[in-house]
Design a protein around this motif. Structure first.
Motif, PDB file in Angstrom:
ATOM      1  N   ILE A  96    -122.981  63.097  41.064  1.00 57.87           N
ATOM      2  CA  ILE A  96    -121.712  62.466  40.708  1.00 57.87           C
ATOM      3  C   ILE A  96    -121.945  61.207  39.847  1.00 57.87           C
ATOM      4  CG2 ILE A  96    -121.525  61.043  42.803  1.00 57.87           C
ATOM      5  CD1 ILE A  96    -118.517  62.865  41.427  1.00 57.87           C
ATOM      6  N   VAL A 216    -107.594  51.499  46.299  1.00 54.11           N
ATOM      7  CA  VAL A 216    -107.517  51.884  44.889  1.00 54.11           C
ATOM      8  C   VAL A 216    -106.081  52.241  44.547  1.00 54.11           C
ATOM      9  CG1 VAL A 216    -108.192  53.670  43.225  1.00 54.11           C
ATOM     10  CG2 VAL A 216    -109.899  52.697  44.773  1.00 54.11           C
ATOM     11  N   GLU A 217    -105.609  51.708  43.438  1.00 53.11           N
ATOM     12  CA  GLU A 217    -104.293  52.069  42.923  1.00 53.11           C
ATOM     13  C   GLU A 217    -104.332  51.925  41.410  1.00 53.11           C
ATOM     14  OE1 GLU A 217    -101.149  50.475  45.435  1.00 53.11           O
ATOM     15  OE2 GLU A 217     -99.759  50.672  43.764  1.00 53.11           O
ATOM     16  N   ASP A 218    -103.694  52.866  40.709  1.00 59.71           N
ATOM     17  CA  ASP A 218    -103.664  52.827  39.239  1.00 59.71           C
ATOM     18  C   ASP A 218    -105.049  52.611  38.636  1.00 59.71           C
ATOM     19  OD1 ASP A 218    -100.972  53.242  38.988  1.00 59.71           O
ATOM     20  OD2 ASP A 218    -100.479  51.108  39.105  1.00 59.71           O
ATOM     21  N   ASN A 219    -106.025  53.367  39.131  1.00 63.93           N
ATOM     22  CA  ASN A 219    -107.370  53.301  38.564  1.00 63.93           C
ATOM     23  C   ASN A 219    -107.951  51.882  38.618  1.00 63.93           C
ATOM     24  OD1 ASN A 219    -109.650  54.358  37.432  1.00 63.93           O
ATOM     25  ND2 ASN A 219    -108.839  54.517  35.351  1.00 63.93           N
ATOM     26  N   THR A 247    -113.769  60.558  48.837  1.00 63.12           N
ATOM     27  CA  THR A 247    -113.338  61.548  47.843  1.00 63.12           C
ATOM     28  C   THR A 247    -114.524  62.037  47.011  1.00 63.12           C
ATOM     29  OG1 THR A 247    -112.855  60.074  45.971  1.00 63.12           O
ATOM     30  CG2 THR A 247    -111.107  60.333  47.616  1.00 63.12           C
ATOM     31  N   ALA A 248    -115.685  61.387  47.159  1.00 66.35           N
ATOM     32  CA  ALA A 248    -116.844  61.783  46.354  1.00 66.35           C
ATOM     33  C   ALA A 248    -118.068  62.123  47.191  1.00 66.35           C
ATOM     34  CB  ALA A 248    -117.206  60.675  45.365  1.00 66.35           C
ATOM     35  N   PRO A 258    -111.697  54.751  49.595  1.00 71.34           N
ATOM     36  CA  PRO A 258    -111.336  56.039  49.008  1.00 71.34           C
ATOM     37  C   PRO A 258    -110.937  55.897  47.533  1.00 71.34           C
ATOM     38  CG  PRO A 258    -110.297  55.788  51.164  1.00 71.34           C
ATOM     39  CD  PRO A 258    -110.916  54.460  50.811  1.00 71.34           C
ATOM     40  N   MET A 261    -115.079  55.703  43.456  1.00 70.85           N
ATOM     41  CA  MET A 261    -115.986  56.326  42.484  1.00 70.85           C
ATOM     42  C   MET A 261    -115.269  56.688  41.188  1.00 70.85           C
ATOM     43  SD  MET A 261    -119.134  56.247  43.237  1.00 70.85           S
ATOM     44  CE  MET A 261    -119.891  57.458  42.141  1.00 70.85           C
ATOM     45  N   GLY A 262    -113.983  57.013  41.284  1.00 76.24           N
ATOM     46  CA  GLY A 262    -113.200  57.300  40.084  1.00 76.24           C
ATOM     47  C   GLY A 262    -113.063  56.054  39.222  1.00 76.24           C
ATOM     48  N   VAL A 263    -112.787  54.930  39.874  1.00 71.13           N
ATOM     49  CA  VAL A 263    -112.639  53.660  39.163  1.00 71.13           C
ATOM     50  C   VAL A 263    -113.990  53.261  38.545  1.00 71.13           C
ATOM     51  CG1 VAL A 263    -111.872  51.264  39.348  1.00 71.13           C
ATOM     52  CG2 VAL A 263    -110.880  52.992  40.861  1.00 71.13           C
ATOM     53  N   ARG A 265    -116.477  55.334  37.731  1.00 66.93           N
ATOM     54  CA  ARG A 265    -116.773  56.236  36.607  1.00 66.93           C
ATOM     55  C   ARG A 265    -116.012  55.808  35.359  1.00 66.93           C
ATOM     56  NH1 ARG A 265    -119.941  61.157  36.990  1.00 66.93           N
ATOM     57  NH2 ARG A 265    -119.691  61.109  34.754  1.00 66.93           N
ATOM     58  N   ALA A 266    -114.817  55.250  35.564  1.00 65.36           N
ATOM     59  CA  ALA A 266    -114.002  54.820  34.430  1.00 65.36           C
ATOM     60  C   ALA A 266    -114.457  53.458  33.898  1.00 65.36           C
ATOM     61  CB  ALA A 266    -112.534  54.762  34.845  1.00 65.36           C
TER      62      ALA A 266
END
Lengths: 436, 257
Positions: A96, A216-219, A247-248, A258, A261-263, A265-266
């Motif tokens: 990931i 986490v909210e709005d990235n 989530t990852a 939670p 990892m999306g934030v 990665r961005a």
């Protein structure tokens, strides 16, 4: 130094009062106990520190380049310098994280490099800890207590001030911060190093956050403060990768953040240290670190590894099987002094069984010569005794890569033991770097 | 080359309100040498911001979250994808990690024994019908016999499973033979639920086999995500706060106009 030894009782009492504790797991039970402090410091001369300093900066620079390469182009694998079996077969490499370049390209912001000094005075690196190495707070607070008990000691000895750790750490956090506050994220009270998490928050001015405080909210990652949500730009997370984000990673983790990892990665939050660093501090990868120094920096390694053999290679396997009784064998998947076997402690039968295990799973182990390392004096019931000790040096990578002029010296409390890990019940000392 | 139109939706219903819902979704088609994505969209109800990323295996992953209390959530993806297997040889070498097992595909004694037994029958040029055929003949297709976290070794021991387990065993056996292999999840032409199969990197291209249906993977297969096994690329991985039970309704349709 005698003055300090005389104050040992007072200092330990103060450490207890400040809650300087260390949690250990024994027989499956979590117990918190005081981390015994020995007042006699380890002393490192300026010349010696200069070598250590250059060697450690070189090593950590190469390790950071390795992580960038491994999660990017993988040139070192393609060039055959590190076999893919060692890079990818373990649990350290996290797919990931592939293709993510963390803020400012830094993966290992805080590295804890464990060294020992041989009887001839030369230093050997035993282990690189690039995930969440703990321990800097112990010599830090011990030094401040020693100063209070015996100010003269520090007037008479030219000891480099180590009180800058908080400032160094804060500098690292500020450097990689993507916009927002700095946070130290702790799994909570029951973690082995909770004292350290709270102490470092105080020293760096970062917010100490626990599970539920970050979301986490709005990235974007936010801290739930008393006065409303605050954006978070850097998280020094003292929680291991697998629990970091359900989530990852492990979906059942209840202690993570939670969606973080999306934030990440961005590129909208810095994680300190970067997730996936386990790919570079695996005990199997350790063997290749001097080769990384040559590969990435084109330099000769200043610091040596302890002589190490990989049963994965046929030649090394033969040597290991022939000499097992004099080697120390480590399970690459274990940490904290667990999974360490000294050949000389095994019965004849156990030795044979272990050889079979090594033959069956050669990738799982590394073997090392037992270094006859320098004993350090330790006070025990008013008597000076000699004990095995190691040094965890802390290397901080921010705008520049620097070695903290101090470190955690851990010693074994039993006369015949070579295992000094705090999770195995050892004690600690301050580490003095002299200015001359 | 075929042009596939698809629509896929999952509805989650909760027995009471949940909050702090965070999800990572892998239900958009991969863009690569074989699949050309002409259009792809993801809709969430209730609406939520989407953070669209590509993971380490090249699979699109969307992080999203609904902080407010809600009792249901639907995510729906749809789009048009050209699938062209003849372009396979252009595929770059895979991520080397695909030569190694993941958490759900680590081989144990059983898988090793099966592999040793099949080895003589395998030809290097066409190993997939041998491996895939054996799995199809041996494993019973029984929904509910296994779970999301069942390993290949466990499914083999139980003798039954669903497409995920069939694909896990195929990927694990291929890696024992020394080939990089990837678990694939996505859709196939028709109606129903999501599907899983495995692909093996041979002769510079990914060759797929569907061990659940015992057939080669052709241009009617649409990949959403790949990984070492299902744990690397779940359609949905999420958490929420709330002591409720959850029911799930999945629908998909893939057609050629």
């Amino acid at each position: 130094m005698d003055q300090l030894a005389a104050h040992a009782g007072t200092i330990n009492a103060q450490l207890a009062r400040y809650g300087v504790k260390f949690g250990i797991y024994k027989n499956g039970q979590f117990k918190e106990r005081l981390f015994p402090f020995d007042a006699l410091p380890r002393v490192i001369t300026a010349a010696e520190f200069d070598t250590l300093n250059r060697g450690l900066v070189q090593r950590v620079t190469a390790l950071n380049l390795f992580l960038k390469d491994l999660y990017g182009d993988k040139k070192i694998i393609k060039d055959g310098v590190v076999p893919q079996d060692f890079a990818f077969a373990g649990t350290g490499y996290l797919p990931i994280c592939d293709g993510v370049v963390p803020p400012k390209g830094i993966y290992s912001h805080i590295s804890g490099i464990d060294l020992v000094q041989g009887k001839d005075g030369g230093w050997f690196v035993l282990e690189d800890n690039l995930r969440i190495p703990s321990g800097a707070s112990y010599p830090l607070i011990a030094r401040s207590l020693c100063r209070r008990c015996s100010p003269d000691t520090f007037r008479q000895n030219d000891v480099v001030d180590n009180r800058n750790y908080g400032a160094l750490l804060r500098g690292v956090m500020d450097h990689v911060n993507t916009g927002g506050i700095n946070v130290i994220f702790t799994p909570g009270r029951r973690n082995a190093a909770y004292f350290e998490h709270s102490y470092l928050a105080e020293q760096t001015g970062a917010v100490l956050a626990e599970t539920g405080d970050l979301y986490v909210e709005d990235n974007t990652v936010f801290y739930r403060s008393a006065s409303g949500p605050q954006r978070v730009g850097a998280i020094y997370r003292r929680i291991s990768d697998e629990y970091l984000d359900p989530t990852a990673f492990l979906p059942e983790s209840l202690i993570g953040i939670p969606g973080v990892m999306g934030v990440y990665r961005a590129g909208r939050v810095a994680l300190i240290n970067a997730p996936g660093n386990g790919a570079a501090d695996d005990k199997g990868i350790y063997y290749f670190v001097p080769k990384m120094v040559e590969y990435y920096l084109g330099e000769q390694p200043i610091l040596q590894n302890a002589p190490t053999y990989l049963p994965f290679y046929e030649k090394d396997r033969k040597y290991v099987l022939d000499n097992l009784e004099k080697l120390v064998v480590k399970d690459v998947a274990e940490a904290g002094g667990y999974g360490v076997v000294f050949g000389r402690d095994l019965s004849k039968q156990k030795l044979e069984d272990f050889k079979e295990l090594v033959k069956r799973e050669p990738r799982r182990f590394i073997a090392q010569e037992v270094i006859d390392f320098l004993d350090l004096p330790v006070m025990e019931n008013g008597q000076q005794v000699m004990r095995k000790a190691d040094l965890r040096a802390f290397v901080l990578a921010g705008e520049t890569t620097q070695v903290w002029p101090s470190g955690l010296t851990r010693f074994s409390r039993e006369a015949d033991s070579f295992v000094v890990n705090s999770s195995q019940g050892g004690g600690f000392k301050d580490t003095w770097v002299l200015s001359h | 080359m075929r042009t596939l139109h698809f629509t896929f939706s999952t509805g989650l219903a909760f027995s009471g309100p949940v909050t702090g819902h965070q999800l990572a979704l892998r239900c958009l088609p991969m863009q690569d040498a074989v699949q050309t994505v002409q259009s792809a969209a993801l809709t969430l109800t209730p609406a939520a911001p989407q953070n669209r990323q590509t993971d380490g295996f090249g699979s699109p992953v969307v992080w999203t979250g609904i902080p407010e209390p809600h009792t249901g959530l639907t995510y729906q993806s749809s789009g048009v994808v050209q699938v062209d297997l003849s372009r396979g040889p252009l595929v770059p070498p895979p991520n080397p990690v695909l030569s190694f097992p993941g958490a759900l595909t680590r081989p144990g004694e059983r898988l090793r024994t099966v592999y040793e037994g099949l080895r003589p029958a395998m030809s290097a040029a066409h190993p997939l019908p041998v491996l895939g055929g054996w799995i199809y003949e041996t494993l019973k297709y029984v929904p509910g016999a296994t779970g999301m976290r069942t390993t290949a070794e466990q499914a083999l021991a139980g003798g039954a499973g669903v497409c995920q387990d069939f694909a896990h065993i195929l990927a694990a056996l291929a890696r024992l033979a020394g080939w990089p292999a990837r678990y694939c999840q996505g859709l196939t032409v028709g109606e129903g639920a999501t599907h899983a199969w495995a692909e093996v990197y041979l002769d510079g291209r990914w060759q797929g086999w569907d061990p659940t249906r015992n057939c080669p993977v052709d241009e009617r297969y649409l990949r959403f995500a790949v990984g070492r096994d299902a744990a690397d690329c779940p359609v949905e991985q999420g958490v929420f706060y709330g002591a409720c039970s959850q029911t799930q309704t999945v629908f998909m349709r893939v057609w050629e106009p």
